[in-house]
Scaffold this motif. Structure first.
Motif, PDB file in Angstrom:
ATOM      1  N   LYS A 136       0.856  -1.341   0.035  1.00 53.39           N
ATOM      2  CA  LYS A 136      -0.099   0.268  -0.202  1.00 53.39           C
ATOM      3  C   LYS A 136       0.990   1.093   0.033  1.00 53.39           C
ATOM      4  CE  LYS A 136      -4.422  -2.239   0.474  1.00 53.39           C
ATOM      5  NZ  LYS A 136      -5.001  -1.985  -0.422  1.00 53.39           N
ATOM      6  N   ILE A 137       0.100   2.347  -0.602  1.00 54.81           N
ATOM      7  CA  ILE A 137       1.440   3.418  -0.865  1.00 54.81           C
ATOM      8  C   ILE A 137      -0.487   5.067  -0.431  1.00 54.81           C
ATOM      9  CG2 ILE A 137       3.301   2.549  -2.036  1.00 54.81           C
ATOM     10  CD1 ILE A 137       1.627   4.734  -4.318  1.00 54.81           C
ATOM     11  N   MET A 177       3.515  -4.501  -6.475  1.00 59.85           N
ATOM     12  CA  MET A 177       2.189  -4.163  -7.236  1.00 59.85           C
ATOM     13  C   MET A 177       2.573  -3.291  -5.821  1.00 59.85           C
ATOM     14  SD  MET A 177       2.368  -7.340  -7.513  1.00 59.85           S
ATOM     15  CE  MET A 177       1.566  -9.173  -8.371  1.00 59.85           C
ATOM     16  N   VAL A 178       1.642  -2.115  -6.318  1.00 55.94           N
ATOM     17  CA  VAL A 178       1.614  -0.888  -5.283  1.00 55.94           C
ATOM     18  C   VAL A 178      -0.207  -0.519  -5.361  1.00 55.94           C
ATOM     19  CG1 VAL A 178       3.893  -0.483  -5.459  1.00 55.94           C
ATOM     20  CG2 VAL A 178       1.832   1.119  -6.483  1.00 55.94           C
ATOM     21  N   ASP A 179      -0.895   0.173  -4.564  1.00 55.82           N
ATOM     22  CA  ASP A 179      -2.256   0.154  -4.437  1.00 55.82           C
ATOM     23  C   ASP A 179      -2.239   1.437  -3.614  1.00 55.82           C
ATOM     24  OD1 ASP A 179      -4.856   0.647  -3.827  1.00 55.82           O
ATOM     25  OD2 ASP A 179      -4.958  -1.631  -2.667  1.00 55.82           O
ATOM     26  N   ALA A 180      -3.419   2.338  -3.913  1.00 56.11           N
ATOM     27  CA  ALA A 180      -3.309   3.575  -3.741  1.00 56.11           C
ATOM     28  C   ALA A 180      -4.709   4.157  -3.186  1.00 56.11           C
ATOM     29  CB  ALA A 180      -2.545   4.698  -4.509  1.00 56.11           C
ATOM     30  N   LEU A 196      11.399   1.565  -9.988  1.00 58.16           N
ATOM     31  CA  LEU A 196      11.341   0.159  -9.615  1.00 58.16           C
ATOM     32  C   LEU A 196      10.748  -1.089 -10.131  1.00 58.16           C
ATOM     33  CD1 LEU A 196      10.236   1.651  -5.960  1.00 58.16           C
ATOM     34  CD2 LEU A 196      12.794   0.910  -6.660  1.00 58.16           C
ATOM     35  N   ASP A 197      10.594  -0.869 -11.366  1.00 60.89           N
ATOM     36  CA  ASP A 197      10.379  -1.912 -12.639  1.00 60.89           C
ATOM     37  C   ASP A 197       8.496  -2.323 -11.755  1.00 60.89           C
ATOM     38  OD1 ASP A 197       9.845  -3.654 -14.557  1.00 60.89           O
ATOM     39  OD2 ASP A 197      11.243  -5.231 -13.403  1.00 60.89           O
ATOM     40  N   ILE A 198       7.689  -1.473 -10.957  1.00 60.75           N
ATOM     41  CA  ILE A 198       6.995  -1.560 -10.537  1.00 60.75           C
ATOM     42  C   ILE A 198       5.472  -2.494 -11.654  1.00 60.75           C
ATOM     43  CG2 ILE A 198       4.522  -1.316  -9.379  1.00 60.75           C
ATOM     44  CD1 ILE A 198       7.354  -0.408  -7.232  1.00 60.75           C
ATOM     45  N   ALA A 199       5.013  -3.612 -10.804  1.00 64.95           N
ATOM     46  CA  ALA A 199       4.023  -4.282 -11.936  1.00 64.95           C
ATOM     47  C   ALA A 199       2.610  -3.643 -11.964  1.00 64.95           C
ATOM     48  CB  ALA A 199       3.360  -5.719 -11.336  1.00 64.95           C
ATOM     49  N   TRP A 200       1.974  -2.861 -11.159  1.00 72.96           N
ATOM     50  CA  TRP A 200       1.319  -2.025 -11.459  1.00 72.96           C
ATOM     51  C   TRP A 200       0.504  -0.857 -10.025  1.00 72.96           C
ATOM     52  CZ3 TRP A 200      -1.463  -7.372 -10.439  1.00 72.96           C
ATOM     53  CH2 TRP A 200      -1.859  -7.693 -10.103  1.00 72.96           C
ATOM     54  N   PHE A 201      -0.063   0.189 -10.958  1.00 70.06           N
ATOM     55  CA  PHE A 201      -0.364   0.824 -10.084  1.00 70.06           C
ATOM     56  C   PHE A 201      -1.810   1.155  -9.665  1.00 70.06           C
ATOM     57  CE2 PHE A 201       0.568   5.716  -9.918  1.00 70.06           C
ATOM     58  CZ  PHE A 201      -0.312   6.012  -8.393  1.00 70.06           C
ATOM     59  N   GLU A 202      -2.563   0.166  -8.314  1.00 75.66           N
ATOM     60  CA  GLU A 202      -3.876   0.359  -8.663  1.00 75.66           C
ATOM     61  C   GLU A 202      -4.501   2.002  -8.068  1.00 75.66           C
ATOM     62  OE1 GLU A 202      -5.921  -2.956  -5.401  1.00 75.66           O
ATOM     63  OE2 GLU A 202      -4.508  -3.646  -6.667  1.00 75.66           O
ATOM     64  N   GLU A 203      -5.359   1.704  -8.423  1.00 79.11           N
ATOM     65  CA  GLU A 203      -5.543   2.713  -8.066  1.00 79.11           C
ATOM     66  C   GLU A 203      -6.064   3.978  -7.287  1.00 79.11           C
ATOM     67  OE1 GLU A 203     -10.884   1.441  -6.773  1.00 79.11           O
ATOM     68  OE2 GLU A 203      -9.402   1.345  -4.928  1.00 79.11           O
ATOM     69  N   PRO A 204      -5.221   5.113  -8.730  1.00 77.87           N
ATOM     70  CA  PRO A 204      -4.428   5.428  -7.658  1.00 77.87           C
ATOM     71  C   PRO A 204      -5.002   6.952  -7.880  1.00 77.87           C
ATOM     72  CG  PRO A 204      -3.999   6.023 -10.559  1.00 77.87           C
ATOM     73  CD  PRO A 204      -4.831   4.322 -10.048  1.00 77.87           C
TER      74      PRO A 204
END
Length: 370
Positions: free
Chosen positions: A168-169, A195-198, A217-225
């Protein structure tokens, strides 16, 4: 075929298995409405949905007062027609969370009944695309967790065979999120997905800043930004970053997914079977995403989603957040970081009705019969 002769509704309240926090909320409880549908042959199917913390009473009232009575006498196999007619009957409330969550509990019960009558597990009934799916874990990535513990959990998940970890971010400053993510990336190496989730917490300008950091950082996806109803902002963000944008848990109809896909605003579709209104609309969204060459990685409800993602070819991951262990006789089968759908007829959840009956909230029990 056999017509519906009885419908029962009841609800339980589940405490979260671990403390769960993100940038906008804390997961305090899971209110879980249930619907059991019985046909003239005595076969029954059990469906459910959920809320995070509040709203269960509203769903139960809608089921009791406006929906379950309309099921009596309907042919249980005519699931598509039933779903459409029920949705049309509460058209003034759609599209919305309460109406979709109520429809989902009914729809899942009908699919459970159909699969049991056919002697087939759900994943085969809907297509049987694969027999297992890789998992990523969210349970060790909540926003309140300190960096050292984030790293330890990701390493433990990696050792168990998981394909990735979600973090979580949404910390007050970008640098705080960077420190946490950088520590995890250095620990797990380049071949493990992060994966990251905002949880919808950013403005467009801030989402762009965070996306630039995530690329390194080669993140797999940016969730609900950003807020899920802002399709235009997501399209602008997606066009300006190489990090895939993931959305779907806060969307309540196939049409909303259509707008995202047609606008190029989503690279990962996270359709939630409860929040979209059940299995009937879920499979429509999954097929629509496939037509756009977009992956489906559903939100939450792993015990049911395990069967759904194994029914389709475009679902690379299943999210690991266990929640139903206390209500089931046997949990979802997992081996070396992969989930396996049940081969038993039905939707794939082995409910323990003795436990469920013991923890029902009495104020919400209701029943109609022909």
């Amino acid at each position: 075929m056999a017509h519906i002769t009885k419908v029962e509704i009841f609800m339980v309240d589940l405490a979260p298995k671990v403390r769960r926090t993100d940038a906008i909320q804390s997961f305090d409880s899971q209110q879980t409405p249930f619907v059991r549908i019985t046909d003239a042959d005595g076969q029954s199917g059990l469906g459910y949905s959920y809320t995070i913390g509040q709203g269960g009473s509203a769903i139960m009232a809608l089921l009791r007062d406006d929906l379950i009575g309309k099921l009596l006498g309907r042919e249980a196999e005519e699931i598509g027609g039933i779903w459409f007619d029920l949705k049309r009957s509460i058209n003034a409330l759609a599209v919305g969370a309460v109406s979709s969550l109520a429809l989902a509990a009914i729809d899942i019960a009908l699919w459970d009944l159909r699969c049991k009558r056919a002697g087939l597990p759900l994943w085969r009934m809907l297509g049987g695309a694969r027999q297992s799916v890789p998992m990523y874990t969210t349970e060790g990535g909540w926003l309140h967790i300190d960096t050292d513990t984030l790293v330890a959990d990701a390493l433990a998940a990696q050792a168990r065979g998981f394909s990735g970890s979600k973090v979580k971010i949404g910390k007050p400053h970008l640098a705080e999120d960077r420190v946490r993510l950088q520590a995890v990336r250095e620990a797990v190496g380049p071949d493990y997905e992060i994966m990251v989730d905002a949880n919808q917490c950013f403005t467009l300008s801030e989402a762009k800043r965070r996306a630039a950091m995530l690329e390194h950082l080669d993140i797999a996806w940016f969730e609900e930004p950003m807020p899920a109803d802002d399709v235009t902002a997501h399209a602008e963000l997606a066009a300006g970053t190489s990090v895939p944008v993931a959305v779907g848990e806060s969307m309540y109809s196939p049409s909303q997914f259509k707008d995202y896909l047609a606008s190029g605003a989503a690279s990962i579709v996270q359709v939630d079977v409860a929040r979209v209104g059940g299995i009937t609309p879920w499979i429509k969204v999954a097929h629509m995403a496939e037509a756009f060459n977009v992956s489906v990685c559903p939100h939450f409800l792993m015990e049911l989603h395990a069967s759904l993602v194994c029914a389709i070819p475009n679902a690379p991951w299943l999210e690991y957040i266990p929640q139903l262990d206390s209500l089931t006789r046997a949990g979802m089968r997992m081996e070396k970081g992969r989930a396996y759908p049940s081969d038993a007829p039905g939707v794939g959840i082995d409910w323990d009705m003795d436990v469920i009956n013991a923890v029902r909230i009495e104020d919400f029990n209701a029943e109609v019969s022909a």
